[in-house]
Design a protein around this motif. Structure first.
Motif, PDB file in Angstrom:
ATOM      1  N   PRO A   1       0.763  -1.047  -0.133  1.00  0.00           N
ATOM      2  CA  PRO A   1       0.041  -0.008   0.032  1.00  0.00           C
ATOM      3  C   PRO A   1       0.826   1.434   0.009  1.00  0.00           C
ATOM      4  O   PRO A   1       0.709   2.123   0.973  1.00  0.00           O
ATOM      5  CB  PRO A   1      -0.845   0.096   1.179  1.00  0.00           C
ATOM      6  N   ARG A   2       1.605   1.436  -1.085  1.00  0.00           N
ATOM      7  CA  ARG A   2       2.881   2.542  -1.080  1.00  0.00           C
ATOM      8  C   ARG A   2       2.008   3.949  -1.103  1.00  0.00           C
ATOM      9  O   ARG A   2       2.647   4.560  -0.173  1.00  0.00           O
ATOM     10  CB  ARG A   2       3.560   2.299  -2.314  1.00  0.00           C
ATOM     11  N   GLN A   3       0.958   4.142  -1.653  1.00  0.00           N
ATOM     12  CA  GLN A   3       0.430   5.690  -1.842  1.00  0.00           C
ATOM     13  C   GLN A   3       0.060   6.135  -0.328  1.00  0.00           C
ATOM     14  O   GLN A   3       0.245   6.786   0.203  1.00  0.00           O
ATOM     15  CB  GLN A   3      -0.609   5.643  -2.854  1.00  0.00           C
ATOM     16  N   ASP A   4      -0.685   4.950   0.287  1.00  0.00           N
ATOM     17  CA  ASP A   4      -1.314   5.101   1.809  1.00  0.00           C
ATOM     18  C   ASP A   4      -0.163   5.095   2.960  1.00  0.00           C
ATOM     19  O   ASP A   4      -0.306   5.948   3.640  1.00  0.00           O
ATOM     20  CB  ASP A   4      -2.359   3.886   2.061  1.00  0.00           C
ATOM     21  N   MET A   5       0.910   4.455   2.632  1.00  0.00           N
ATOM     22  CA  MET A   5       1.891   4.739   3.490  1.00  0.00           C
ATOM     23  C   MET A   5       2.658   6.189   3.420  1.00  0.00           C
ATOM     24  O   MET A   5       2.934   6.607   4.196  1.00  0.00           O
ATOM     25  CB  MET A   5       3.198   3.648   3.194  1.00  0.00           C
TER      26      MET A   5
END
Length: 403
Positions: A362-366
């Motif tokens: 979940p890169r963008q949320d991270m």
């Protein structure tokens, strides 16, 4: 021609409305605590005057009053700017930017740090990290000494990615790799696979260690056989020590079970594995995961040979590109092999026509949540400073029922 229009000030608003400048300041800052009593009609009068004059607060004055600059630093240990949409770091940066914008913060990209031994360094003679109120750190692995100094200095920072303690807890927003990898292992077992392998270092950066820990725990829970392969010759087996091979790979194996140290077997050239089959037992505990090490380059061929020799039918690749290479090698050789890749590509992979089974980080949320945590640290508000976000499991086409 007339001169430039004079900027409207708080003092002008105060004169227009017949209140003190302090009252105007309180209204502008949105304060409504019990220590500041302003009649609703007075507040409305000030807001109306602000709207009519087009007053814009002096950003420098507001930042000084708030004791911070509304500037968030972004430091990367690997060069990531400019970033293509397909780049591994791009979604993190999108999340950082979008959340910072929603909070009214500017971003300061700290890109001038010198490279020492192939890595950027935060602390150097001309470092500008304190120009920002706090900093988001990006990188597969972070320098332990610098983390320790950041924790000791009390400078607000947040790491994208879980980090071990460094003289104290390290604030981070990471991915929960363990449960996702365990879910993939359980799926493989449900499809009839009983001999599994992990392809990767399984140690070093916390993200690799977490993936491997999820694999070993799931293998133990399922009561199946697990092995580990690496393409860099640095693998260390449980209960023994690996040595680099003299050809494509060094294979470390041995019967599973507590107290049974794996035996290192060298694989030279394209020869088949000799000296016995690694990881043949099904005993629970750390002993049922053997290790395989190897050298880069043509190592995929040697790993595939070892996979076949050991009767392994499903491989879990730490790095997407390695999993793709192994899948294509097996396909070219006419070998039935299931492969799952444990994350998005961090480097170029050979082209393939299938959707790989695996997990999605979940890169963008991270990135977005890292800014949220950092803002809370800057403002001194309570929040969870260590967060692990769930990964999505991708069914894909490459983890199939055992033939």
């Amino acid at each position: 021609m007339t001169g430039a229009r004079r900027r409207v000030t708080q003092q002008d608003i105060a004169k227009m409305t017949g209140v003190s400048q302090a009252t105007v300041s309180v209204v502008l800052n949105g304060r409504s605590d019990s220590e500041v009593k302003i009649a609703p009609e007075t507040r409305e009068k000030v807001l109306r005057a602000i709207a009519e004059t087009g007053y814009v607060a002096d950003p420098v004055a507001r930042r000084l009053a708030a004791r911070h600059n509304k500037i968030i630093g972004v430091f990367t240990y690997e060069p990531v700017f400019p970033s293509a949409n397909s780049d591994f770091y791009h979604p993190f940066l999108v999340g950082i930017e979008q959340r910072a914008e929603s909070l009214g913060c500017d971003l300061l990209l700290l890109t001038s740090s010198p490279v020492v031994e192939g890595r950027r360094r935060i602390f150097h003679q001309d470092n500008r990290i304190r120009l920002a109120d706090g900093c988001v750190l990006l990188g597969r692995s972070l320098d332990r000494d610098e983390l320790t100094r950041l924790v000791a200095d009390g400078l607000p920072f947040v790491s994208i990615g879980r980090r071990d303690a460094a003289g104290g807890p390290v604030p981070y927003v990471g991915a929960a790799y363990g449960p996702a990898v365990a879910s993939l292992v359980a799926r493989a077992v449900s499809l009839g696979h009983t001999k599994l392998a992990y392809l990767g270092a399984g140690a070093g950066p916390e993200s690799w260690a977490d993936r491997y820990a999820g694999f070993t725990a799931a293998v133990e829970t399922a009561g199946v056989t697990g092995s580990r392969f690496a393409l860099d010759g640095t693998a260390t087996p449980s209960g023994g020590s690996a040595r680099a091979g003299t050809g494509h790979a060094a294979v470390t194996g041995g019967a599973a079970g507590a107290g049974n140290a794996p035996v290192t077997v060298a694989v030279t050239g394209n020869a088949a594995v000799t000296g016995g089959t690694a990881g043949v037992g099904n005993a629970s505990g750390a002993g049922n995961v053997a290790s395989v090490g190897g050298t880069a380059g043509a190592g995929v061929s040697a790993v595939l040979e070892a996979v076949v020799a050991q009767g392994i039918t499903a491989v879990f690749a730490e790095e997407h590109a390695d999993g793709v290479a192994l899948w294509l090698a097996a396909e070219a050789a006419g070998i039935e092999l299931s492969v799952a890749t444990l994350g998005e590509p961090t480097r170029d992979a050979p082209p393939s026509r299938v959707e790989f089974s695996g997990l999605r980080i979940p890169r963008q949320d991270m990135g977005a949540q890292a800014v949220e945590v950092l803002t809370a640290l800057i403002e001194g508000t309570r929040t969870e400073i260590q967060r692990l976000l769930p990964c999505d499991v991708v069914t894909g086409e490459t983890l199939k029922e055992r033939a």
